[in-house]
Design an enzyme around this catalytic site. Structure first.
Site, PDB file in Angstrom:
ATOM      1  CE1 TYR A 191      37.482  45.173  32.455  1.00 24.97           C
ATOM      2  CE2 TYR A 191      39.113  46.448  31.267  1.00 24.97           C
ATOM      3  CZ  TYR A 191      38.425  46.182  32.428  1.00 24.97           C
ATOM      4  OH  TYR A 191      38.688  46.910  33.550  1.00 24.97           O
ATOM      5  CE  LYS A 244      41.636  44.342  32.965  1.00 25.86           C
ATOM      6  NZ  LYS A 244      41.327  45.452  33.853  1.00 25.86           N
ATOM      7  CD  GLU A 280      40.947  46.522  42.879  1.00 25.75           C
ATOM      8  OE1 GLU A 280      41.994  46.269  42.263  1.00 25.75           O
ATOM      9  OE2 GLU A 280      39.878  45.920  42.676  1.00 25.75           O
ATOM     10  CG  LEU A 308      42.072  42.857  38.069  1.00 25.54           C
ATOM     11  CD1 LEU A 308      40.864  42.046  37.612  1.00 25.54           C
ATOM     12  CD2 LEU A 308      42.404  43.921  37.053  1.00 25.54           C
TER      13      LEU A 308
HETATM   14  N1  PDD Z   1      42.263  48.644  34.892  1.00 23.96           N
HETATM   15  N2  PDD Z   1      42.262  46.998  39.673  1.00 23.96           N
HETATM   16  C1  PDD Z   1      41.241  47.341  38.869  1.00 23.96           C
HETATM   17  C2  PDD Z   1      39.878  47.465  39.456  1.00 23.96           C
HETATM   18  C3  PDD Z   1      41.468  47.598  37.494  1.00 23.96           C
HETATM   19  O1  PDD Z   1      40.451  47.934  36.705  1.00 23.96           O
HETATM   20  C4  PDD Z   1      42.797  47.507  37.002  1.00 23.96           C
HETATM   21  C5  PDD Z   1      43.097  47.767  35.557  1.00 23.96           C
HETATM   22  C6  PDD Z   1      43.834  47.161  37.891  1.00 23.96           C
HETATM   23  C7  PDD Z   1      45.272  47.043  37.438  1.00 23.96           C
HETATM   24  O2  PDD Z   1      45.444  45.970  36.576  1.00 23.96           O
HETATM   25  P1  PDD Z   1      46.608  45.944  35.498  1.00 23.96           P
HETATM   26  O3  PDD Z   1      47.848  46.230  36.219  1.00 23.96           O
HETATM   27  O4  PDD Z   1      46.523  44.558  34.972  1.00 23.96           O
HETATM   28  O5  PDD Z   1      46.293  46.979  34.444  1.00 23.96           O
HETATM   29  C8  PDD Z   1      43.527  46.901  39.215  1.00 23.96           C
HETATM   30  C9  PDD Z   1      42.381  48.753  33.464  1.00 23.96           C
HETATM   31  C10 PDD Z   1      43.657  49.380  33.039  1.00 23.96           C
HETATM   32  C11 PDD Z   1      41.150  49.435  32.897  1.00 23.96           C
HETATM   33  O6  PDD Z   1      40.070  49.095  33.358  1.00 23.96           O
HETATM   34  O7  PDD Z   1      41.261  50.225  31.967  1.00 23.96           O
END
Ligand code: PDD
Length: 289
Positions: free
Chosen positions: A31, A147, A179, A203
């Protein structure tokens, strides 16, 4: 609500997900969440790069070309018409009967795409005050760079933190901070910025890419190296980043203040720069149209 279902834009009630969809059965899918500011996608290229990279990692054949897919997403966003929001889409490996663990032959299965757009305003109030988090053991698998829609490890960690009255979990693996439950995690110590390096434990965030650029522009040294929970508790500032939360200050962890317990100077500088980047990107895109 209008949703995107493979090639079609339909009402959500018309979507039919097969019981044998591997996303439904195995969490076998990917996703992305893309921010929409003023009707425009923010950092679309990077999100699509990550989708294609993750598809390679799990040997998932995406059933569209990149340009056509982008066009499809934009056509959908135009039809929905939400100006400030977030686009969620997922691609599962598709329907495979009977249920079998083995990856199906890519020629015999077609990945299933669904997408929706929800309104979401910028979290400005929380960014001003910061949030309170708690440490939770990172018990996720060792492919956190993918992801994946299988988010049980993340949502269990979030739930554990919420059960203790915190707003989010700061994940730690053997004392090393990885994280947050759905964001990357950063600390500031002696004017320097630290975050866990990309790899299988975190991630590779899209907001993280933008923060690297901003840190460089502001002449803030960035060190991408693991740090411990003890170092984090002794940090001057802490925040998390994601497409939805943007830059979100964390003012306490496990009831211990980080720095002064208020949003720090460097965090505020980064927040200001991030807002400017959003404004500039939106303006540039407009002048291109
Ligand atoms: N989450 N780490 C994890 C575990 C995440 O699920 C996310 C993003 C990030 C940050 O990634 P980005 O900067 O690409 O949004 C880091 C999304 C927003 C979610 O699951 O809704």
């Amino acid at each position: 609500m209008k949703v995107l279902w493979n090639e079609e834009i339909v009402d959500e009630t018309e979507v039919q997900i097969d019981l044998e969809d591997r996303g439904y059965q195995f969490g076998d899918g990917l996703y992305e969440v893309i921010r929409i500011y003023d009707g425009q996608f923010f950092m679309e290229k990077e999100h699509l790069d990550r989708l294609w990279a993750c598809a390679d990692k799990i040997r998932l054949t995406l059933p569209f070309e990149r340009a056509e897919f982008s066009h499809r997403l934009h056509r959908f966003a135009e039809e929905v018409g939400i100006k400030e929001g977030r686009l969620y889409f997922q691609v599962t490996r598709g329907v495979c009967k009977p249920r079998l663990h083995d990856f199906p032959d890519p020629k015999e299965v077609k990945a299933v795409l669904t997408a929706d757009i929800q309104p979401a305003s910028r979290p400005l109030v929380k960014q001003k005050n910061g949030i309170h988090c708690g440490f939770v053991a990172d018990k996720r698998w060792l492919h956190c760079d993918i992801k994946s829609i299988s988010l049980l490890g993340n949502i269990m960690a979030l739930d554990e933190a919420k059960q203790k009255g915190f707003e989010d979990a700061v994940l730690e693996r053997d004392g090393i901070v990885t994280e947050a439950s759905a964001s990357n995690l950063w600390m500031v110590k002696n004017q320097k910025l630290f975050t866990h390096p990309d790899g299988e434990l975190v991630l590779p965030g899209i907001t993280k890419i933008k923060l690297r650029e901003i840190a460089q522009a502001l002449n803030i040294e960035l060190i991408e190296e693991p740090f411990t929970t003890t170092e984090l508790l002794q940090a001057d500032e802490c925040f998390k980043t994601s497409s939805v939360a943007e830059i979100m200050p964390i003012v306490s962890i496990d009831h211990q203040k980080i720095g002064t317990g208020e949003v720090g100077t460097i965090t505020n500088r980064l927040l200001k720069a991030y807002s400017e980047v959003i404004k500039m990107t939106v303006q540039e895109n407009k002048s291109e149209i």
